[in-house]
Design an enzyme around this catalytic site. Structure first.
Site, PDB file in Angstrom:
ATOM      1  CE1 TYR A  59      -2.976  -3.067   0.409  1.00 60.64           C
ATOM      2  CE2 TYR A  59      -3.285  -2.539   2.724  1.00 60.64           C
ATOM      3  CZ  TYR A  59      -3.554  -3.344   1.637  1.00 60.64           C
ATOM      4  OH  TYR A  59      -4.392  -4.423   1.773  1.00 60.64           O
ATOM      5  CB  ALA A 214     -19.206  -4.237  -3.464  1.00 63.76           C
ATOM      6  CE  LYS A 221     -20.269   7.805  -1.180  1.00 67.88           C
ATOM      7  NZ  LYS A 221     -18.791   7.966  -1.159  1.00 67.88           N
TER       8      LYS A 221
END
Length: 346
Positions: A59, A214, A221
């Site tokens: 990351y 997900a 949204k």
């Protein structure tokens, strides 16, 4: 320190208890500018009883670990109350493979960035097809023997690969993995609910699951079936969201909208947000040890934390209505003991 408002579960068959909701800085730890609000999120988590924090060397190519380490140092929290995991990637930092040499250096680098003497859980961040699994498991066990990690796990391994890990460990008397980290949400169910069930039952493997919303598709949204312009158009995760969007909605927009509307109606009825409903549904699965959630704001984090109370409202009737809205429950594995030539196949 445990909180009465948080639920805790054992991580696999270990004695390690983790909060059912955990914080991951995959999306929030890619820039130095994120350091301040990342700290605010961690502080909020700890005050809310969250004790598990997940990161990885991949990351931000180390930036996420560095930020997390600075945050822990700034907060001054008791290390005994915090559970930290990181993951070593076979394709990270331009040095491929999970070889003995590579892993030994990688754990030292991760601990340096995290400013920690040890991590609680060390993951193999994807299977390495070019390094013998025995070699990687052996060095992971040496890391545990040297108190640089206490447990180890796999991430996005197949059931066959996980079984091979246990076979190798049983043969050589080594410490086996206690946890698999994999995707699980209302749209990605087959792996957790079908493929991994024999592994859960046989070995008592724990599961730390990622992307419980997900990639944001379950946040509410996108209930109109459209992928709106936003940060996903520019950041490193834009392609991933668009790929998931096409997989879930592409070619079946009207059906997807009906699913979203059905979930929203259930959320409105029980008095929660659609995101809270999706998160609560994930942790309702007893095979899930903890659901890893990121956040881009305190408000978003507070909304996610509210899923603990929402999960208590998911009665069998509500869960059945959710299944009706989703219409994607995986078929159970065939029980051949009960099979007769005239038995209906499911």
């Amino acid at each position: 320190m445990e909180s009465d408002s948080m639920e805790y579960r054992y991580l696999g068959r270990s004695g390690l208890k983790v909060s059912v909701f955990s914080f991951g800085n995959m999306t929030s730890g890619w820039s130095d500018e994120a350091e301040r609000w990342n700290f605010e999120c961690i502080d909020k988590c700890i005050r809310s009883g969250v004790n598990f924090f997940d990161t990885a060397e991949y990351y931000g190519l180390g930036v996420a670990e560095t930020i997390l380490g600075k945050n822990f140092k700034q907060g001054g929290w008791d290390r005994d109350d915090i559970i930290v995991s990181t993951k070593l990637n076979p394709y990270g930092f331009g040095v491929q493979g999970l070889s003995r040499k590579r892993v030994r250096q990688a754990i030292n680098n991760s601990l340096s960035r995290l400013q920690l003497d040890y991590v609680d859980v060390l993951f193999m961040h994807r299977f390495d097809p070019e390094t013998p699994l025995k070699e990687t498991i052996r060095i992971f066990n040496e890391i545990i023997d040297n108190d640089k990690a206490f447990y180890w796990g796999t991430s996005v391994f197949t059931p066959q690969q996980i079984s091979e890990c246990y076979t190798i460990c049983e043969k050589h008397g080594w410490i086996p993995p206690i946890v698999e980290q994999c995707e699980y949400n209302m749209f990605e169910r087959e792996n957790i609910e079908r493929s991994l069930v024999p592994i859960f039952n046989q070995y008592g493997l724990g599961a730390t699951v990622w992307s419980p919303l997900a990639g944001g598709l379950l946040s509410g949204k996108y209930n109109d079936g459209n992928l709106h312009p936003g940060r996903y158009d520019t950041d490193l995760f834009g392609g991933r969201l668009r790929e998931k969007f096409e997989k879930v909605i592409g070619g079946r927009k009207e059906a997807a909208i009906r699913t979203f509307q059905g979930l929203k109606a259930i959320a409105d009825e029980i008095g929660c947000t659609q995101a809270q409903l999706a998160l609560a549904w994930v942790i309702k699965n007893p095979d899930v040890s903890t659901a890893i959630v990121g956040a881009s704001s305190i408000k978003q984090l507070e909304d996610s934390l509210g899923c603990i109370e929402v999960s208590k409202k998911l009665s069998p009737e509500i869960l059945a209505r959710i299944e009706d809205a989703l219409g994607n429950r995986p078929a159970p594995s065939m029980n051949w003991r009960n099979f007769t030539p005239n038995s209906p196949r499911r």
